[in-house]
Design a protein around this motif. Structure first.
Motif, PDB file in Angstrom:
ATOM      1  N   TRP A 239       0.839  -1.198   0.000  1.00 12.11           N
ATOM      2  CA  TRP A 239       0.000   0.000   0.000  1.00 12.11           C
ATOM      3  C   TRP A 239       0.877   1.253   0.000  1.00 12.11           C
ATOM      4  O   TRP A 239       0.551   2.245  -0.654  1.00 12.11           O
ATOM      5  CB  TRP A 239      -0.921  -0.002   1.220  1.00 12.11           C
ATOM      6  CG  TRP A 239      -1.968   1.073   1.158  1.00 12.11           C
ATOM      7  CD1 TRP A 239      -3.187   1.011   0.534  1.00 12.11           C
ATOM      8  CD2 TRP A 239      -1.874   2.393   1.726  1.00 12.11           C
ATOM      9  NE1 TRP A 239      -3.871   2.197   0.688  1.00 12.11           N
ATOM     10  CE2 TRP A 239      -3.083   3.063   1.410  1.00 12.11           C
ATOM     11  CE3 TRP A 239      -0.911   3.062   2.469  1.00 12.11           C
ATOM     12  CZ2 TRP A 239      -3.342   4.375   1.813  1.00 12.11           C
ATOM     13  CZ3 TRP A 239      -1.164   4.370   2.866  1.00 12.11           C
ATOM     14  CH2 TRP A 239      -2.366   5.014   2.546  1.00 12.11           C
ATOM     15  N   LEU A 240       2.009   1.199   0.716  1.00 11.73           N
ATOM     16  CA  LEU A 240       2.935   2.335   0.716  1.00 11.73           C
ATOM     17  C   LEU A 240       3.507   2.559  -0.686  1.00 11.73           C
ATOM     18  O   LEU A 240       3.643   3.708  -1.134  1.00 11.73           O
ATOM     19  CB  LEU A 240       4.067   2.083   1.709  1.00 11.73           C
ATOM     20  CG  LEU A 240       5.194   3.133   1.745  1.00 11.73           C
ATOM     21  CD1 LEU A 240       4.633   4.509   2.091  1.00 11.73           C
ATOM     22  CD2 LEU A 240       6.285   2.718   2.723  1.00 11.73           C
ATOM     23  N   LEU A 243       0.931   4.248  -2.640  1.00 12.19           N
ATOM     24  CA  LEU A 243       0.839   5.653  -2.222  1.00 12.19           C
ATOM     25  C   LEU A 243       1.924   6.491  -2.890  1.00 12.19           C
ATOM     26  O   LEU A 243       1.659   7.580  -3.415  1.00 12.19           O
ATOM     27  CB  LEU A 243       0.969   5.738  -0.692  1.00 12.19           C
ATOM     28  CG  LEU A 243       1.008   7.148  -0.089  1.00 12.19           C
ATOM     29  CD1 LEU A 243      -0.296   7.887  -0.350  1.00 12.19           C
ATOM     30  CD2 LEU A 243       1.303   7.078   1.409  1.00 12.19           C
ATOM     31  N   THR A 246       1.134   6.771  -6.644  1.00 10.03           N
ATOM     32  CA  THR A 246       0.033   7.701  -6.887  1.00 10.03           C
ATOM     33  C   THR A 246       0.497   9.143  -6.740  1.00 10.03           C
ATOM     34  O   THR A 246       0.143  10.013  -7.552  1.00 10.03           O
ATOM     35  CB  THR A 246      -1.131   7.423  -5.910  1.00 10.03           C
ATOM     36  OG1 THR A 246      -1.540   6.057  -6.045  1.00 10.03           O
ATOM     37  CG2 THR A 246      -2.309   8.333  -6.193  1.00 10.03           C
ATOM     38  N   ALA A 247       1.311   9.403  -5.711  1.00  3.72           N
ATOM     39  CA  ALA A 247       1.860  10.750  -5.528  1.00  3.72           C
ATOM     40  C   ALA A 247       2.707  11.150  -6.729  1.00  3.72           C
ATOM     41  O   ALA A 247       2.604  12.280  -7.240  1.00  3.72           O
ATOM     42  CB  ALA A 247       2.685  10.804  -4.249  1.00  3.72           C
ATOM     43  N   VAL A 287      -5.895   7.047  -7.416  1.00  2.00           N
ATOM     44  CA  VAL A 287      -6.397   7.613  -6.169  1.00  2.00           C
ATOM     45  C   VAL A 287      -7.557   6.763  -5.649  1.00  2.00           C
ATOM     46  O   VAL A 287      -7.627   6.446  -4.446  1.00  2.00           O
ATOM     47  CB  VAL A 287      -6.847   9.079  -6.372  1.00  2.00           C
ATOM     48  CG1 VAL A 287      -7.586   9.590  -5.133  1.00  2.00           C
ATOM     49  CG2 VAL A 287      -5.644   9.975  -6.664  1.00  2.00           C
ATOM     50  N   LEU A 290      -6.228   3.542  -4.264  1.00  2.00           N
ATOM     51  CA  LEU A 290      -5.549   3.797  -2.993  1.00  2.00           C
ATOM     52  C   LEU A 290      -6.566   3.883  -1.849  1.00  2.00           C
ATOM     53  O   LEU A 290      -6.364   3.306  -0.770  1.00  2.00           O
ATOM     54  CB  LEU A 290      -4.748   5.098  -3.096  1.00  2.00           C
ATOM     55  CG  LEU A 290      -3.768   5.411  -1.973  1.00  2.00           C
ATOM     56  CD1 LEU A 290      -2.619   4.429  -1.960  1.00  2.00           C
ATOM     57  CD2 LEU A 290      -3.249   6.844  -2.130  1.00  2.00           C
ATOM     58  N   ALA A 294      -7.182   1.109   1.245  1.00  2.00           N
ATOM     59  CA  ALA A 294      -6.963   1.557   2.614  1.00  2.00           C
ATOM     60  C   ALA A 294      -7.799   0.747   3.605  1.00  2.00           C
ATOM     61  O   ALA A 294      -7.475   0.686   4.795  1.00  2.00           O
ATOM     62  CB  ALA A 294      -7.290   3.044   2.738  1.00  2.00           C
TER      63      ALA A 294
END
Length: 410
Positions: A239-240, A243, A246-247, A287, A290, A294
């Motif tokens: 998941w990190l 993240l 996505t950033a 997004v 993500l 979560a």
């Protein structure tokens, strides 16, 4: 101009036609089956290696000259790479169909040698030029991830033959997929876009600071994802990695807006417009994914989610971007090759007249719409919708690539 890029691009076009021809024969039914089998491996490698990577390698050989304003280290090495990689991929595909491990091992080795030659050629070219900026660093990272993808693929092949690392096989497989998709294609597209979009938009004096941020975030995402798979820490790190990715994608999309703000050409062509549209769409979907993941990182590894994310990324962003750029690159290469020395002379055709941009626009719209239908079928898990969407996509895709290939008739 070297003919080396043409060989890769033409072969990539043939691979694209073959992929969609086989998809039509199966009515894209293979997408609804277990992908970890001979038919799934065949289609995946035909898509990734037979057309996308083949065409991307040709683009690298041509565009690295534009970026560095110098020739590649060795054109002869490039031709040897082409032969080794082409033979290796063809043999691998036959091996997947026959489910023959020995055949796969031999030709996978051949393909890997081709990839290593490509990596060496690019490494020496870049280090000799010593022009280090986000474009060249992204290209270097992309080539490194491609080499590592090939090596991990070979490790899996050896494991199939000898069965020594059963506990590591799934971990290596995850790292193999992550580096090949996010590392190789992601770094190459983002890096080359920093050069190509300003060139086609005629943009000047735009800020470039965000290019370095994208480079750092994207590499961090690739490395984190690889560690997540190899260390079997997917629940904590995957998941990190998403993240960070996505950033990076959001910053990349914002930077594309900065380039467009400084443009001096409002209409660079539908292919370039669609490369921007698909980047925006991918950022929005990432997004959404993500937020969905979560709820529980294990959701990212659900087979339906993996299939959906993989198709949106490879079948959507990577494919549409490559096909959109091809509508500009192929006419440019062929016009330069055939008429470059006759530029300005009476009777010399214009580059703009080599490909009808209205047809390009309709082709990309048709492929995007049919891709959405296919993705909808995957999302609701309805085979009939997937088959209709996949069949339409293959028909429109083949029509589009035949239109691109007609440029060579000039």
């Amino acid at each position: 101009m070297s003919r080396l890029p043409f060989w890769f691009i033409v072969t990539g076009i043939l691979g694209f036609i073959a992929y969609h021809a086989f998809s039509l024969l199966s009515l894209t039914g293979w997408l609804g089956d277990e992908l970890r089998g001979p038919e799934g491996w065949f289609h995946a490698h035909l898509f990734v290696l037979g057309w996308a990577t083949m065409l991307a390698m040709g683009a690298v050989y041509q565009l690295i000259h534009v970026i560095l304003q110098s020739d590649i280290y060795s054109t002869r090495l490039g031709y040897i790479h082409y032969v080794m990689f082409g033979i290796g991929v063809t043999g691998m595909l036959y091996g997947f169909i026959q489910a023959d491990v020995r055949w796969l091992a031999g030709f996978a080795t051949c393909a890997l040698i081709g990839i290593l030659l490509f990596g060496w050629n690019m490494a020496v070219t870049l280090f000799r030029a010593s022009q280090w900026n986000p474009i060249t660093v992204s290209t270097a990272c992309a080539c490194l991830y491609l080499v590592l993808t090939g090596l991990t693929g070979m490790l899996m092949g050896l494991n199939f033959a000898f069965g020594e690392w059963n506990g590591l096989h799934e971990r290596i497989f995850g790292a193999h997929i992550w580096m090949g998709t996010i590392g190789w294609f992601g770094m190459l597209i983002t890096g080359f876009s920093y050069k190509m979009l300003p060139m086609f938009y005629l943009s000047h004096h735009y800020p470039v600071r965000l290019q370095k941020i994208v480079l750092l975030l994207w590499n961090a995402a690739v490395i984190t994802g690889v560690v997540a798979f190899l260390a079997d820490m997917k629940r904590g790190l995957l998941w990190l990695a998403l993240l960070l990715l996505t950033a990076g994608m959001l910053v990349y999309v914002y930077h594309l807006e900065q380039i467009q703000e400084k443009r001096h050409k409002n209409n660079p062509g539908p292919g370039i417009h669609w490369s921007v549209y698909t980047s925006r769409a991918l950022a929005a979907l990432m997004v959404a994914l993500l937020i969905y993941a979560a709820q529980g990182p294990e959701l990212l590894l659900h087979p339906r989610v993996v299939l959906l994310a993989g198709w949106v990324y490879l079948g959507g962003w990577v494919s549409i971007t490559i096909l959109g750029y091809a509508s500009k690159i192929v006419p440019f290469l062929w016009w330069t090759h055939k008429y470059g020395k006759q530029a300005g002379k009476p009777g010399t055709p214009l580059m703009a007249g080599m490909l009808n941009q209205r047809y390009v626009s309709w082709g990309l719209i048709a492929m995007a719409a049919s891709s959405l239908l296919l993705v909808s079928g995957v999302l609701i898990n309805l085979t009939e919708v997937m088959m209709v969407g996949g069949t339409l996509l293959s028909i429109f895709s083949m029509a589009y690539i035949f239109m691109i290939a007609r440029v060579f008739q000039h």
